[in-house]
Motif scaffolding. Structure first.
Motif, PDB file in Angstrom:
ATOM      1  N   CYS A  13       3.150  -3.064 -15.627  1.00 27.88           N
ATOM      2  CA  CYS A  13       3.473  -4.026 -14.585  1.00 27.88           C
ATOM      3  C   CYS A  13       3.654  -3.246 -13.287  1.00 27.88           C
ATOM      4  O   CYS A  13       4.622  -2.510 -13.129  1.00 27.88           O
ATOM      5  N   LEU A  14       2.688  -3.383 -12.387  1.00 26.49           N
ATOM      6  CA  LEU A  14       2.701  -2.694 -11.103  1.00 26.49           C
ATOM      7  C   LEU A  14       3.310  -3.644 -10.074  1.00 26.49           C
ATOM      8  O   LEU A  14       2.861  -4.781  -9.941  1.00 26.49           O
ATOM      9  N   ILE A  15       4.337  -3.163  -9.379  1.00 23.10           N
ATOM     10  CA  ILE A  15       5.063  -4.012  -8.439  1.00 23.10           C
ATOM     11  C   ILE A  15       5.027  -3.383  -7.041  1.00 23.10           C
ATOM     12  O   ILE A  15       5.746  -2.422  -6.765  1.00 23.10           O
ATOM     13  N   PRO A  16       4.169  -3.906  -6.149  1.00 18.90           N
ATOM     14  CA  PRO A  16       4.175  -3.433  -4.765  1.00 18.90           C
ATOM     15  C   PRO A  16       5.491  -3.831  -4.095  1.00 18.90           C
ATOM     16  O   PRO A  16       5.992  -4.935  -4.311  1.00 18.90           O
ATOM     17  N   MET A  17       6.044  -2.926  -3.292  1.00 20.56           N
ATOM     18  CA  MET A  17       7.337  -3.185  -2.650  1.00 20.56           C
ATOM     19  C   MET A  17       7.258  -2.875  -1.162  1.00 20.56           C
ATOM     20  O   MET A  17       6.380  -2.161  -0.714  1.00 20.56           O
ATOM     21  N   HIS A  63      -2.973   5.356 -12.348  1.00 21.59           N
ATOM     22  CA  HIS A  63      -2.902   6.185 -11.132  1.00 21.59           C
ATOM     23  C   HIS A  63      -3.803   5.613 -10.042  1.00 21.59           C
ATOM     24  O   HIS A  63      -3.402   5.471  -8.877  1.00 21.59           O
ATOM     25  N   ASP A  64      -5.043   5.266 -10.414  1.00 21.65           N
ATOM     26  CA  ASP A  64      -6.001   4.756  -9.435  1.00 21.65           C
ATOM     27  C   ASP A  64      -5.555   3.412  -8.863  1.00 21.65           C
ATOM     28  O   ASP A  64      -5.809   3.120  -7.688  1.00 21.65           O
ATOM     29  N   CYS A  65      -4.884   2.588  -9.673  1.00 20.63           N
ATOM     30  CA  CYS A  65      -4.316   1.335  -9.156  1.00 20.63           C
ATOM     31  C   CYS A  65      -3.267   1.643  -8.095  1.00 20.63           C
ATOM     32  O   CYS A  65      -3.238   1.007  -7.039  1.00 20.63           O
ATOM     33  N   HIS A  66      -2.390   2.617  -8.378  1.00 24.23           N
ATOM     34  CA  HIS A  66      -1.382   3.001  -7.389  1.00 24.23           C
ATOM     35  C   HIS A  66      -2.056   3.426  -6.089  1.00 24.23           C
ATOM     36  O   HIS A  66      -1.673   2.970  -5.004  1.00 24.23           O
ATOM     37  N   ALA A  67      -3.046   4.303  -6.192  1.00 22.10           N
ATOM     38  CA  ALA A  67      -3.715   4.813  -4.995  1.00 22.10           C
ATOM     39  C   ALA A  67      -4.354   3.679  -4.194  1.00 22.10           C
ATOM     40  O   ALA A  67      -4.241   3.640  -2.959  1.00 22.10           O
ATOM     41  N   ALA A  74       0.625  -1.076   0.818  1.00 24.62           N
ATOM     42  CA  ALA A  74       1.943  -1.126   0.179  1.00 24.62           C
ATOM     43  C   ALA A  74       2.625   0.239   0.334  1.00 24.62           C
ATOM     44  O   ALA A  74       2.097   1.238  -0.146  1.00 24.62           O
ATOM     45  N   PRO A  75       3.794   0.280   0.998  1.00 26.82           N
ATOM     46  CA  PRO A  75       4.452   1.561   1.196  1.00 26.82           C
ATOM     47  C   PRO A  75       5.134   2.102  -0.064  1.00 26.82           C
ATOM     48  O   PRO A  75       5.317   3.307  -0.200  1.00 26.82           O
ATOM     49  N   ARG A  76       5.486   1.207  -0.975  1.00 26.39           N
ATOM     50  CA  ARG A  76       6.167   1.616  -2.218  1.00 26.39           C
ATOM     51  C   ARG A  76       5.597   0.814  -3.385  1.00 26.39           C
ATOM     52  O   ARG A  76       5.206  -0.333  -3.217  1.00 26.39           O
ATOM     53  N   ILE A  77       5.599   1.441  -4.549  1.00 24.09           N
ATOM     54  CA  ILE A  77       5.175   0.759  -5.775  1.00 24.09           C
ATOM     55  C   ILE A  77       6.093   1.206  -6.897  1.00 24.09           C
ATOM     56  O   ILE A  77       6.356   2.399  -7.042  1.00 24.09           O
ATOM     57  N   ALA A  78       6.562   0.244  -7.675  1.00 25.75           N
ATOM     58  CA  ALA A  78       7.301   0.547  -8.897  1.00 25.75           C
ATOM     59  C   ALA A  78       6.459   0.027 -10.056  1.00 25.75           C
ATOM     60  O   ALA A  78       5.943  -1.091 -10.005  1.00 25.75           O
TER      61      ALA A  78
END
Length: 114
Positions: A13-17, A63-67, A74-78
């Motif tokens: 579960c990727l959560i942009p913050m 990792h690639d989703c985060h990038a 998105a400045p932060r992701i949890a």
């Protein structure tokens, strides 16, 4: 002895913050585009994504989703990640999540019979 890479079945579960808006759908759509390009079997659901492949491929896809989501602004992701592996059973690639679900459905189908 050569080690064989583990086959991983993951739920993440990727959560942009830090976006200041109630919907993160545009960012999650970007992650979906990344997963589509990865070639891995995945299935999005209301609060995350099931993903399967080799441990390395699954980790790289997350990792690639985060990038990609950072690149979208998105400045932060949890991200919460749960990964399961098995060595007692041969799992046909791309069938791990489906076979787990089918097993439960088969058990419930027995309950429905008179």
């Amino acid at each position: 002895m050569a080690s064989e890479e583990l086959y991983a079945i993951a739920d993440f579960c990727l959560i942009p913050m830090g976006l200041g808006e109630p919907s993160v759908a545009e960012y999650i759509a970007e992650c979906s585009r990344v997963l589509e390009k990865s070639g891995l079997k995945y299935k999005m659901h209301g609060y995350g994504t099931n993903l399967e492949g080799s441990w390395t491929e699954v980790s790289k896809a997350i990792h690639d989703c985060h990038a990609a989501v950072h690149a979208k602004g998105a400045p932060r992701i949890a991200t919460d990640v749960r990964i399961g592996t098995r060595v007692d059973k041969n799992i046909e690639p791309g069938t791990g999540n489906d076979s787990k679900l089918q097993r439960v459905q088969d058990i419930l189908a027995k309950d429905a019979k008179p």
